[in-house]
Design an enzyme around this catalytic site. Structure first.
Site, PDB file in Angstrom:
ATOM      1  N   HIS A 428      -5.946  -1.383   0.088  1.00 43.23           N
ATOM      2  CA  HIS A 428      -5.594  -1.141   1.483  1.00 43.23           C
ATOM      3  C   HIS A 428      -4.098  -0.964   1.692  1.00 43.23           C
ATOM      4  CE1 HIS A 428      -6.820  -0.593   5.491  1.00 43.23           C
ATOM      5  NE2 HIS A 428      -7.738  -1.539   5.576  1.00 43.23           N
ATOM      6  N   ASP A 432      -5.988   4.053   3.582  1.00 39.72           N
ATOM      7  CA  ASP A 432      -6.501   3.586   4.865  1.00 39.72           C
ATOM      8  C   ASP A 432      -8.020   3.741   4.903  1.00 39.72           C
ATOM      9  OD1 ASP A 432      -3.953   3.013   5.780  1.00 39.72           O
ATOM     10  OD2 ASP A 432      -3.671   5.039   6.596  1.00 39.72           O
TER      11      ASP A 432
END
Length: 456
Positions: A428, A432
């Site tokens: 992450h 995204d």
């Protein structure tokens, strides 16, 4: 006494140390030139260390699981000693076995000696050629074209032993057979070397990873402590580092693979001499076609330097289960290979990983990894990222279920379809959630319209 110190040589560029995963000698053993001394693990690859001299082992560097620095002492050998080996050592077993056999001129030529041992084994088992093929098929390790050695006239006169009811007799030298018998090992349970013949190293690996056999249902078993060494230790370290450093998130989508499976069946029906296709080459082709639009997926993150490298070529890691643990061979430039070239490379790398011939170069440099458990894939998986990559793809098990299907006229009907969940875990810090979902949706569209896979 002339002492020879064998220092651990440089066994790979940039390697500073290696782990001892198996000893094949101990102090007091007599060794010959080129005899295997130890197995050393570095960067997921195991390297066999062989003695450059003959003599008696005086000292070894440590125990299994210890780390030895490059250039440090591994073994000290007395090159002048002709003393007999200590009672009970493997060297004594080999010497006793050799003494019980007629002397051969090939004793000074290891390659010829090996050929004569195989010849004697062929004489003991006339079906050894078929047995070798069967072993190779079962372990996917022996190279094509393996055949039995010519039988010596004196070996042909030896009466063959009674055939075992449950299969062909495994190929092994008398010394290996005696050691296995002393240890209570059934040779049929041992994975042989690449040529289909069981050696001492194969017994050592069996002892290192064997669970000790099976117990009857309901029977209590003694507690067992297993030292975490070699490949299993590397896997533990890498997985722990990945989970500590990477904030994972996983996205799962259901994909209809009915048409893809039909295409695969059609291609296999007319494949001729080309390799049989599994789902994996088709899935890799789809991934490679979609990735140019999502460069953040095919990337590596150097978190210490704070640099993300988005790669133009797809060097695809392929998680492969082996007898010693999980390895990740790398398909170089997967985007430049067609489905049949991918199928051949997948088979080659998987065989090399399982039979131990895989190289360090073939286990490094991946930019994205695919991990699949095949029919054991379950409903969904949350795979752990192969650091420093930023994503890993996990296809799950294909199941047949009823599904509403809308035809060209807009009429819905229920059909039996083949469905598969596809998982992707991402870093992450780099990827995204929207990017991961968009990538999987583009992949889904391509897989559900498989004719596009064959379009350049």
């Amino acid at each position: 006494m002339a002492k020879f110190t064998f220092n651990l040589p440089d066994i790979g560029e940039g390697i500073a140390e290696a782990e001892i995963v198996a000893w094949h000698v101990k102090p007091g053993d007599r060794v010959e030139e080129d005899q295997q001394l130890a197995d050393m693990m570095t960067d997921k690859a195991t390297v066999e260390m062989e003695s450059p001299v003959a003599g008696t082992v005086l000292e070894v560097a440590g125990e299994v699981g210890d780390i030895v620095a490059i250039g440090s002492m591994l073994v000290v050998i007395d090159t002048d000693s002709d003393a007999p080996p200590e009672p009970g050592t493997r060297a004594q077993v080999d010497a006793a076995t050799a003494a019980s056999e007629p002397p051969r001129a090939a004793d000074t030529a290891p390659a010829a000696a090996d050929a004569q041992v195989e010849a004697r084994l062929d004489a003991e088992n006339p079906d050894a050629g078929d047995a070798d093929a069967a072993i190779a098929a079962g372990n996917k390790a022996a190279p094509a074209g393996t055949s039995a050695s010519p039988v010596r006239p004196d070996a042909q006169a030896a009466p063959p032993p009674a055939e075992k009811a449950d299969g062909a007799r495994p190929l092994a030298s008398p010394a290996v057979r005696k050691r296995a018998a002393d240890l209570g090992i059934d040779l049929r349970e041992v994975r042989p070397a690449a040529d289909g013949r069981i050696r001492h190293a194969d017994l050592d690996q069996f002892l290192a990873y064997s669970s000790g056999g099976f117990a009857p249902a309901g029977a209590a078993r003694a507690d067992e402590q297993v030292k975490v060494i070699g490949l299993r230790k590397r896997i533990a370290q890498n997985m722990a580092a990945a989970k500590r450093a990477i904030p994972h998130f996983t996205y799962v989508e259901e994909i209809d693979v009915t048409e893809l499976e039909q295409l695969r069946a059609q291609l296999n029906a007319g494949r001729g001499e080309r390799p049989k296709l599994t789902l994996l080459p088709l899935l890799i082709t789809a991934v490679c076609k979609v990735l140019p639009a999502f460069p953040m997926i095919n990337a590596r993150y150097d978190d210490e330097a704070g640099i993300v490298t988005r790669h133009g070529s797809v060097h695809l890691g392929m998680a492969t289960q082996t007898g010693g643990g999980l390895m990740v061979p790398v398909i170089r430039d997967a985007q430049a290979r067609n489905i049949y070239q991918l199928a051949r490379e997948i088979a080659r790398l998987a065989d090399a990983a399982r039979n131990g011939s895989i190289t360090s170069e073939e286990l490094s440099g991946s930019t994205l990894t695919i991990t699949s458990l095949g029919p054991l894939g379950g409903v969904a998986t949350t795979p752990v990222i192969n650091r420093p990559e930023v994503a890993i793809i996990g296809p799950n098990r294909i199941v047949e279920r009823p599904m509403f299907v809308r035809d060209a006229a807009g009429i819905e009907r229920v059909e039996k379809r083949k469905l598969m969940n596809l998982s992707i875990s991402c870093d992450h810090r780099v990827v995204d959630g929207h990017d991961a979902a968009s990538f999987v949706q583009a992949l889904k569209k391509l897989i559900e319209t498989p004719a596009l896979l064959l379009v350049p």
